[in-house]
Design a protein around this motif. Structure first.
Motif, PDB file in Angstrom:
ATOM      1  N   MET A  90      25.909 -32.318  59.849  1.00 30.67           N
ATOM      2  CA  MET A  90      26.090 -30.879  59.600  1.00 30.67           C
ATOM      3  C   MET A  90      27.312 -30.664  58.719  1.00 30.67           C
ATOM      4  O   MET A  90      28.295 -31.397  58.832  1.00 30.67           O
ATOM      5  N   TRP A  91      27.211 -29.721  57.816  1.00 31.71           N
ATOM      6  CA  TRP A  91      28.324 -29.415  56.919  1.00 31.71           C
ATOM      7  C   TRP A  91      28.669 -27.934  57.020  1.00 31.71           C
ATOM      8  O   TRP A  91      27.807 -27.114  57.335  1.00 31.71           O
ATOM      9  N   THR A  92      29.912 -27.629  56.743  1.00 30.55           N
ATOM     10  CA  THR A  92      30.306 -26.219  56.740  1.00 30.55           C
ATOM     11  C   THR A  92      30.319 -25.717  55.298  1.00 30.55           C
ATOM     12  O   THR A  92      30.665 -26.466  54.380  1.00 30.55           O
ATOM     13  N   ASP A  93      29.954 -24.473  55.118  1.00 34.83           N
ATOM     14  CA  ASP A  93      29.868 -23.884  53.785  1.00 34.83           C
ATOM     15  C   ASP A  93      31.252 -23.362  53.405  1.00 34.83           C
ATOM     16  O   ASP A  93      31.731 -22.375  53.947  1.00 34.83           O
ATOM     17  N   MET A  94      31.889 -24.056  52.478  1.00 38.76           N
ATOM     18  CA  MET A  94      33.267 -23.708  52.085  1.00 38.76           C
ATOM     19  C   MET A  94      33.297 -22.881  50.803  1.00 38.76           C
ATOM     20  O   MET A  94      34.279 -22.916  50.078  1.00 38.76           O
ATOM     21  N   SER A  95      32.211 -22.187  50.512  1.00 39.16           N
ATOM     22  CA  SER A  95      32.131 -21.526  49.211  1.00 39.16           C
ATOM     23  C   SER A  95      33.106 -20.369  49.052  1.00 39.16           C
ATOM     24  O   SER A  95      33.269 -19.848  47.964  1.00 39.16           O
ATOM     25  N   GLU A  96      33.761 -19.974  50.132  1.00 43.48           N
ATOM     26  CA  GLU A  96      34.721 -18.866  50.028  1.00 43.48           C
ATOM     27  C   GLU A  96      36.146 -19.370  49.788  1.00 43.48           C
ATOM     28  O   GLU A  96      37.097 -18.647  50.029  1.00 43.48           O
ATOM     29  N   ILE A  97      36.262 -20.651  49.355  1.00 45.51           N
ATOM     30  CA  ILE A  97      37.611 -21.206  49.262  1.00 45.51           C
ATOM     31  C   ILE A  97      38.330 -20.687  48.007  1.00 45.51           C
ATOM     32  O   ILE A  97      38.637 -21.398  47.084  1.00 45.51           O
ATOM     33  N   VAL A  98      38.514 -19.412  47.978  1.00 52.11           N
ATOM     34  CA  VAL A  98      39.181 -18.721  46.880  1.00 52.11           C
ATOM     35  C   VAL A  98      40.091 -17.672  47.493  1.00 52.11           C
ATOM     36  O   VAL A  98      40.024 -17.412  48.683  1.00 52.11           O
ATOM     37  N   ARG A  99      40.962 -17.093  46.716  1.00 54.88           N
ATOM     38  CA  ARG A  99      41.660 -15.921  47.222  1.00 54.88           C
ATOM     39  C   ARG A  99      40.630 -14.844  47.579  1.00 54.88           C
ATOM     40  O   ARG A  99      39.574 -14.803  46.939  1.00 54.88           O
ATOM     41  N   PRO A 100      40.790 -13.941  48.530  1.00 49.97           N
ATOM     42  CA  PRO A 100      41.994 -13.789  49.331  1.00 49.97           C
ATOM     43  C   PRO A 100      41.991 -14.634  50.609  1.00 49.97           C
ATOM     44  O   PRO A 100      42.956 -14.601  51.348  1.00 49.97           O
ATOM     45  N   THR A 101      40.916 -15.402  50.857  1.00 44.63           N
ATOM     46  CA  THR A 101      40.903 -16.113  52.132  1.00 44.63           C
ATOM     47  C   THR A 101      42.001 -17.164  52.195  1.00 44.63           C
ATOM     48  O   THR A 101      42.454 -17.531  53.265  1.00 44.63           O
ATOM     49  N   ARG A 102      42.423 -17.710  51.054  1.00 47.10           N
ATOM     50  CA  ARG A 102      43.519 -18.682  51.073  1.00 47.10           C
ATOM     51  C   ARG A 102      44.784 -18.048  51.646  1.00 47.10           C
ATOM     52  O   ARG A 102      45.650 -18.755  52.143  1.00 47.10           O
ATOM     53  N   ASP A 103      44.885 -16.721  51.538  1.00 50.52           N
ATOM     54  CA  ASP A 103      46.080 -16.071  52.070  1.00 50.52           C
ATOM     55  C   ASP A 103      46.253 -16.339  53.549  1.00 50.52           C
ATOM     56  O   ASP A 103      47.364 -16.430  54.055  1.00 50.52           O
ATOM     57  N   GLY A 104      45.134 -16.435  54.277  1.00 49.85           N
ATOM     58  CA  GLY A 104      45.221 -16.723  55.702  1.00 49.85           C
ATOM     59  C   GLY A 104      45.810 -18.091  55.948  1.00 49.85           C
ATOM     60  O   GLY A 104      46.624 -18.290  56.845  1.00 49.85           O
ATOM     61  N   ILE A 105      45.421 -19.055  55.114  1.00 52.49           N
ATOM     62  CA  ILE A 105      45.902 -20.423  55.290  1.00 52.49           C
ATOM     63  C   ILE A 105      47.405 -20.485  55.054  1.00 52.49           C
ATOM     64  O   ILE A 105      48.130 -21.192  55.728  1.00 52.49           O
ATOM     65  N   HIS A 106      47.870 -19.716  54.080  1.00 52.15           N
ATOM     66  CA  HIS A 106      49.300 -19.762  53.792  1.00 52.15           C
ATOM     67  C   HIS A 106      50.096 -18.721  54.581  1.00 52.15           C
ATOM     68  O   HIS A 106      51.266 -18.507  54.307  1.00 52.15           O
TER      69      HIS A 106
END
Ligand code: SF4
Ligand code: SF4
Length: 469
Positions: A134-150
């Motif tokens: 099973m794989w996770t769909d990482m297609s949202e790996i762009v701003r603004p979601t990166r803001d959560g990571i940082h």
């Protein structure tokens, strides 16, 4: 506004010589003593580290296997005197499920609390058994979601454990009959009891502190309760006692201090829940359902009962159906239970915890995608203490990792580091999926891809469906 959830960590180096994957073999005969020897150019400085390692060596059989395998020195030595060699001790770590790679990456996270980075891309297989299909769909790996990571935007990993009413009825502005109790924890993880063969008595005092420091809950068997120390009162909100069929009801002081208790799936669950609620109506009771051949059906049946608040679905250590020759995997079993409850309109009323085979942070995210609200873990915390899963302790032999000799600071630090690294990875995965709340990750299979589905869609029309053996 409450503080953001943050786990304090600090580097805790291993007590034992590191067991790495690759070492360098240096055939010194015929060395030309080049002025610009390739050994000096190792970007990881492994040759210098090896010299200082040898100077401080206390165990003669502990060879230095810390090469990163870039082949730079091997390819550039003018006399061809250098070669790489695989470490046979590394290859014997763990077993077919708890692979050497899983053990090594767990050690690294327990030491540094950092997210593991493989670098230069992933060179492994792209599908396999269990969670690897099973794989996770990482297609949202762009701003603004990166803001959560940082940390500029909050991604919540908090979950509620307990029964939630399907409808609210109000009486003079207040919910009629009150609301059922809920336990909230800042991370979708509970520390489960270690499997019987690994229950090392000196670990319970460590585990209770880890649970309190990280805000999660640790389940302790009532039979082992005395081994957890004399100062349990202050830790009770982060502890849950497990009562098997033969365990007597705990005392009132204990139950009124705890938020969660777990009972076995022994046919007397309704009576036991009633007795526990009589002592502490605010406590949440989980029913532990072993995932054997009838586990899915029992879990679905329990969920229909109004007295059931939480189901803890437990597979074996490797995530497999218990006692079956051709076992189903925990992610598939949890998905079946989840889908049945969705179809019958009951899914939001009960909490599903899933345990067994959760070996990496990505497994936590994948298990939640398959329908669990949260996961339970045990062996990763033991591996954090440099356990190699050799199972010698199970056979009554002495532990090569000297787990019986650990001090509290080391044990708490390593386990806390591992949980912090998993939390960071969960945020990373959720950020990349564009999901800002772990409650919304539950059952969100639109953000996952399954090997079986892709294979069927791609090759099914040409070759027919794969036969399940
Ligand atoms: S192979 Fe690379 S990492 Fe290993 S010792 Fe040589 S230069 Fe260093
Ligand atoms: S290293 Fe081996 S003996 Fe020690 S705790 Fe782990 S499994 Fe048991």
């Amino acid at each position: 506004m409450p503080d953001k959830y943050h786990i304090k960590t600090q580097p805790i180096p291993p007590r034992r010589p590191r067991i790495g994957k690759i070492g360098v073999v240096d055939w010194r005969e015929d060395c030309a003593n080049c002025h610009n020897c390739v050994k000096k150019a190792c970007v990881f400085d492994r040759y210098r580290e090896e010299m200082s390692y040898i100077r401080g060596l206390r165990e003669m059989d502990a060879v230095f296997f810390q090469c990163m395998g870039c082949f730079s020195c091997v390819q550039q030595c003018t006399k061809g005197l250098l070669a790489l060699s695989a470490n046979p001790v590394y290859e014997r770590l763990g077993n077919t499920y708890w692979t050497p790679q899983i053990i090594e990456t767990t050690w690294a996270q327990a030491e540094s609390a950092k997210i593991p980075v493989s670098g230069a891309g992933y060179r492994g297989r792209f599908s396999g058994l269990g969670f690897d299909s099973m794989w996770t769909d990482m297609s949202e790996i762009v701003r603004p979601t990166r803001d959560g990571i940082h940390g500029r935007e909050y991604i919540s990993t908090a979950v509620d454990i307990g029964r939630k009413p399907a409808l609210l009825h109000f009486d003079a502005g207040n919910p009629a009959g009150g609301l059922p109790p809920l336990v909230d924890i800042p991370m979708p993880m509970i520390i489960d009891m270690l499997p019987r063969g690994y229950r090392l008595p000196n670990l319970l005092p460590v585990i209770k502190i880890v649970a309190a420091q990280t805000g999660v809950i640790a389940i302790i068997d009532s039979k082992d309760w005395q081994l957890a120390g004399n100062d349990l009162d202050q830790y009770l909100p982060n502890l849950a006692i497990y009562l098997d069929a033969s365990a007597p009801l705990p005392g009132r002081e204990l139950l009124t201090g705890m938020r969660l208790v777990e009972i076995s799936d022994d046919g007397n669950a309704e009576r036991r829940v009633r007795e526990l609620k009589q002592i502490n109506p605010g406590i949440v009771v989980a029913v532990r359902v072993e995932m054997d051949s009838g586990g899915i059906e029992r879990a679905v049946e329990y969920a229909r009962q109004p007295f059931v608040e939480v189901l803890h679905l437990v597979a074996d250590d490797n995530g497999n159906e218990i006692g079956e020759k051709n076992p189903r995997f925990i992610k598939d079993m949890v998905r079946s239970v989840h889908n049945s409850l969705v179809e019958s309109g009951l899914r939001n009323e009960v909490t599903l915890m899933a345990g067994g085979g959760i070996a990496l942070a990505e497994h936590m995210a994948k298990q939640i995608l398959c329908g669990a609200d949260l996961v339970t873990i045990n062996l990763p915390l033991l591996i954090a203490l440099e356990c190699t899963l050799c199972r010698d302790c199970n056979d009554g032999q002495s532990c090569p990792a000297l787990i019986g000799e650990i001090d509290i600071k080391y044990g708490v630090g390593r386990m806390t580091n591992l949980i912090a690294a998993w939390h960071d990875q969960l945020i990373e995965v959720m950020g990349a999926m564009g999901i800002r709340e772990v409650r919304r990750l539950r059952g969100e299979v639109g953000r996952a891809l399954f090997f079986e589905d892709l294979e069927e869609a791609t090759f099914g029309k040409l070759f027919g469906s794969r036969k399940n053996n």
